[in-house]
Enzyme design. Structure first.
Site, PDB file in Angstrom:
ATOM      1  N   HIS A   1      12.042   4.821   1.429  1.00  0.00           N
ATOM      2  CA  HIS A   1      13.322   5.026   0.864  1.00  0.00           C
ATOM      3  C   HIS A   1      13.795   3.593   1.576  1.00  0.00           C
ATOM      4  O   HIS A   1      14.710   3.107   0.943  1.00  0.00           O
ATOM      5  CB  HIS A   1      13.918   6.296   1.513  1.00  0.00           C
ATOM      6  CG  HIS A   1      15.574   6.215   0.888  1.00  0.00           C
ATOM      7  ND1 HIS A   1      15.935   6.403  -0.227  1.00  0.00           N
ATOM      8  CD2 HIS A   1      16.618   5.964   1.858  1.00  0.00           C
ATOM      9  CE1 HIS A   1      17.341   6.280  -0.111  1.00  0.00           C
ATOM     10  NE2 HIS A   1      17.732   5.858   1.027  1.00  0.00           N
ATOM     11  N   PHE A   2      13.562   3.248   2.898  1.00  0.00           N
ATOM     12  CA  PHE A   2      14.050   2.289   3.408  1.00  0.00           C
ATOM     13  C   PHE A   2      13.234   0.818   3.401  1.00  0.00           C
ATOM     14  O   PHE A   2      13.866  -0.323   3.821  1.00  0.00           O
ATOM     15  CB  PHE A   2      14.624   2.523   4.886  1.00  0.00           C
ATOM     16  CG  PHE A   2      15.738   3.591   4.934  1.00  0.00           C
ATOM     17  CD1 PHE A   2      16.905   3.039   4.642  1.00  0.00           C
ATOM     18  CD2 PHE A   2      15.412   4.941   5.416  1.00  0.00           C
ATOM     19  CE1 PHE A   2      18.026   3.891   4.807  1.00  0.00           C
ATOM     20  CE2 PHE A   2      16.499   5.611   5.241  1.00  0.00           C
ATOM     21  CZ  PHE A   2      17.602   5.167   5.147  1.00  0.00           C
ATOM     22  N   GLY A   3      11.935   0.895   3.091  1.00  0.00           N
ATOM     23  CA  GLY A   3      11.056  -0.309   3.091  1.00  0.00           C
ATOM     24  C   GLY A   3       9.706   0.182   2.391  1.00  0.00           C
ATOM     25  O   GLY A   3       9.656   1.039   1.746  1.00  0.00           O
ATOM     26  N   TYR A   4       8.835  -0.767   2.679  1.00  0.00           N
ATOM     27  CA  TYR A   4       7.379  -0.551   1.976  1.00  0.00           C
ATOM     28  C   TYR A   4       6.257  -1.111   3.089  1.00  0.00           C
ATOM     29  O   TYR A   4       6.738  -1.936   4.137  1.00  0.00           O
ATOM     30  CB  TYR A   4       7.521  -1.428   0.815  1.00  0.00           C
ATOM     31  CG  TYR A   4       7.831  -2.878   0.783  1.00  0.00           C
ATOM     32  CD1 TYR A   4       6.693  -3.781   1.004  1.00  0.00           C
ATOM     33  CD2 TYR A   4       9.105  -3.371   0.629  1.00  0.00           C
ATOM     34  CE1 TYR A   4       7.189  -5.176   0.975  1.00  0.00           C
ATOM     35  CE2 TYR A   4       9.548  -4.623   0.753  1.00  0.00           C
ATOM     36  CZ  TYR A   4       8.349  -5.675   0.946  1.00  0.00           C
ATOM     37  OH  TYR A   4       8.755  -6.679   1.027  1.00  0.00           O
ATOM     38  N   THR A   5       5.278  -0.668   2.921  1.00  0.00           N
ATOM     39  CA  THR A   5       4.090  -1.232   3.820  1.00  0.00           C
ATOM     40  C   THR A   5       3.021  -2.036   3.068  1.00  0.00           C
ATOM     41  O   THR A   5       2.828  -1.561   1.987  1.00  0.00           O
ATOM     42  CB  THR A   5       3.624   0.220   4.393  1.00  0.00           C
ATOM     43  OG1 THR A   5       4.641   1.117   4.958  1.00  0.00           O
ATOM     44  CG2 THR A   5       2.562  -0.422   5.534  1.00  0.00           C
TER      45      THR A   5
ATOM     46  N   LYS B   1       4.938  -2.695   7.924  1.00  0.00           N
ATOM     47  CA  LYS B   1       6.138  -2.077   7.596  1.00  0.00           C
ATOM     48  C   LYS B   1       7.189  -3.046   7.221  1.00  0.00           C
ATOM     49  O   LYS B   1       7.718  -3.656   8.346  1.00  0.00           O
ATOM     50  CB  LYS B   1       6.504  -0.990   8.362  1.00  0.00           C
ATOM     51  CG  LYS B   1       7.390  -0.243   7.853  1.00  0.00           C
ATOM     52  CD  LYS B   1       7.991   0.971   8.812  1.00  0.00           C
ATOM     53  CE  LYS B   1       9.077   1.923   8.232  1.00  0.00           C
ATOM     54  NZ  LYS B   1       9.420   3.045   8.987  1.00  0.00           N
TER      55      LYS B   1
ATOM     56  N   ASP C   1      10.741  14.195  12.102  1.00  0.00           N
ATOM     57  CA  ASP C   1       9.920  14.254  10.790  1.00  0.00           C
ATOM     58  C   ASP C   1       8.691  14.781  10.492  1.00  0.00           C
ATOM     59  O   ASP C   1       7.806  13.798   9.852  1.00  0.00           O
ATOM     60  CB  ASP C   1      10.320  12.800   9.961  1.00  0.00           C
ATOM     61  CG  ASP C   1      10.417  12.811   8.488  1.00  0.00           C
ATOM     62  OD1 ASP C   1      10.464  13.710   8.077  1.00  0.00           O
ATOM     63  OD2 ASP C   1      10.204  11.693   8.022  1.00  0.00           O
TER      64      ASP C   1
ATOM     65  N   VAL D   1       0.720  -1.379   0.003  1.00  0.00           N
ATOM     66  CA  VAL D   1       0.079  -0.136  -0.046  1.00  0.00           C
ATOM     67  C   VAL D   1       0.914   1.301  -0.010  1.00  0.00           C
ATOM     68  O   VAL D   1       0.393   2.347  -0.332  1.00  0.00           O
ATOM     69  CB  VAL D   1      -0.993  -0.145   1.232  1.00  0.00           C
ATOM     70  CG1 VAL D   1      -1.964  -1.223   1.014  1.00  0.00           C
ATOM     71  CG2 VAL D   1      -0.247  -0.087   2.581  1.00  0.00           C
ATOM     72  N   GLY D   2       2.116   1.183   0.233  1.00  0.00           N
ATOM     73  CA  GLY D   2       2.995   2.130   0.214  1.00  0.00           C
ATOM     74  C   GLY D   2       4.346   1.967   0.212  1.00  0.00           C
ATOM     75  O   GLY D   2       4.883   0.657   0.596  1.00  0.00           O
TER      76      GLY D   2
END
Length: 251
Positions: A103-107, A125, A221, A99-100
């Site tokens: 830079h360091f990973g995905y969800t 995540k 952030d 779903v997203g």
């Protein structure tokens, strides 16, 4: 007609200054002077938002990553990437569609396989261990999980369930929010909020930031992309997410 002026015999290329024409009775017609109250448009307050949106949609190409040196590759291979998290992720959850991506990973979507929460959807995540090329990157993952565990219980914080790992990835299981990012909702309104609607959003943001600070955590952030609505409803609560850059500080 103006009287002719005799040229100098020593400088045949010389011509007299035309300044005396300025004082002649007849002056050439001039265009009316324009007055610009605002010669340049003001800077857009949504410049950052639009640039992020352009990157997300692929209209701005990211810089190509540099090829790592042989020394860096060997150092990354020697790093200890064992976190001590449970290795039973696949026993407890089904991993669904992505779903997203960051830079360091995905969800991805996920779902409880058993227990009281069987069938309930979650957000997972996934952080590939191949992305952890430095000791700092590894420590950041440890810190993110530690912070998520420490901050549970606030209404405007993403709910954390647990962290897992296997040989290739770290899995951080959290609440699934399906209302979209605050950034998307801002853009859907043309970048404008009424004062009352903006107040509702800002109160929630300030509440969760204040809670984090009281717990000795700074997010580092904060931006519209890192706040999610739990549902599509206009009255949906807002949740702070992505504590990957967060850190503990002393009061």
């Amino acid at each position: 007609q103006h009287e002719s002026v005799k040229k100098s015999p020593f400088f045949p290329f010389y011509s007299p200054s035309p300044a005396h024409y300025l004082f002649s009775k007849k002056t050439p017609a001039r265009s009316p002077m324009k007055v610009f109250k605002r010669p340049f448009p003001p800077p857009s307050p949504a410049k950052h938002i639009m640039s992020v949106l352009a990157r997300r949609h692929g209209t701005v190409k990211p810089n190509e990553a540099a090829i790592p040196e042989a020394k860096e590759v060997s150092e990354a291979a020697s790093l200890d990437k064992s976190f001590g998290f449970s290795k039973k992720f696949c026993d407890k959850y089904d991993l669904g569609a992505e779903v997203g991506r960051g830079h360091f990973g995905y969800t991805c979507r996920g779902k409880f396989k058993k227990g009281e929460l069987k069938g309930q959807e979650v957000a997972v995540k996934v952080i590939p261990k191949t992305k952890m090329t430095t000791s700092i990157a590894i420590e950041d993952v440890r810190k993110e999980v530690k912070i998520l565990r420490a901050l549970t219980g606030h209404a405007n914080l993403i709910q954390f369930y647990d962290a897992y790992e296997d040989h290739g990835n770290v899995y951080i299981v959290m609440e699934l929010c399906e209302g979209g990012e605050l950034l998307d909702r801002i853009l859907s309104r043309g970048g404008k909020y009424t004062e009352d609607d903006a107040k509702t959003v800002l109160i929630q943001i300030l509440n969760v930031v204040s809670f984090c600070h009281l717990q000795g955590v700074v997010h580092r952030d904060l931006k519209p992309e890192n706040f999610l609505f739990t549902s599509k409803a206009e009255s949906s609560p807002l949740k702070a997410i992505d504590f990957g850059l967060s850190d503990f500080v002393k009061p």
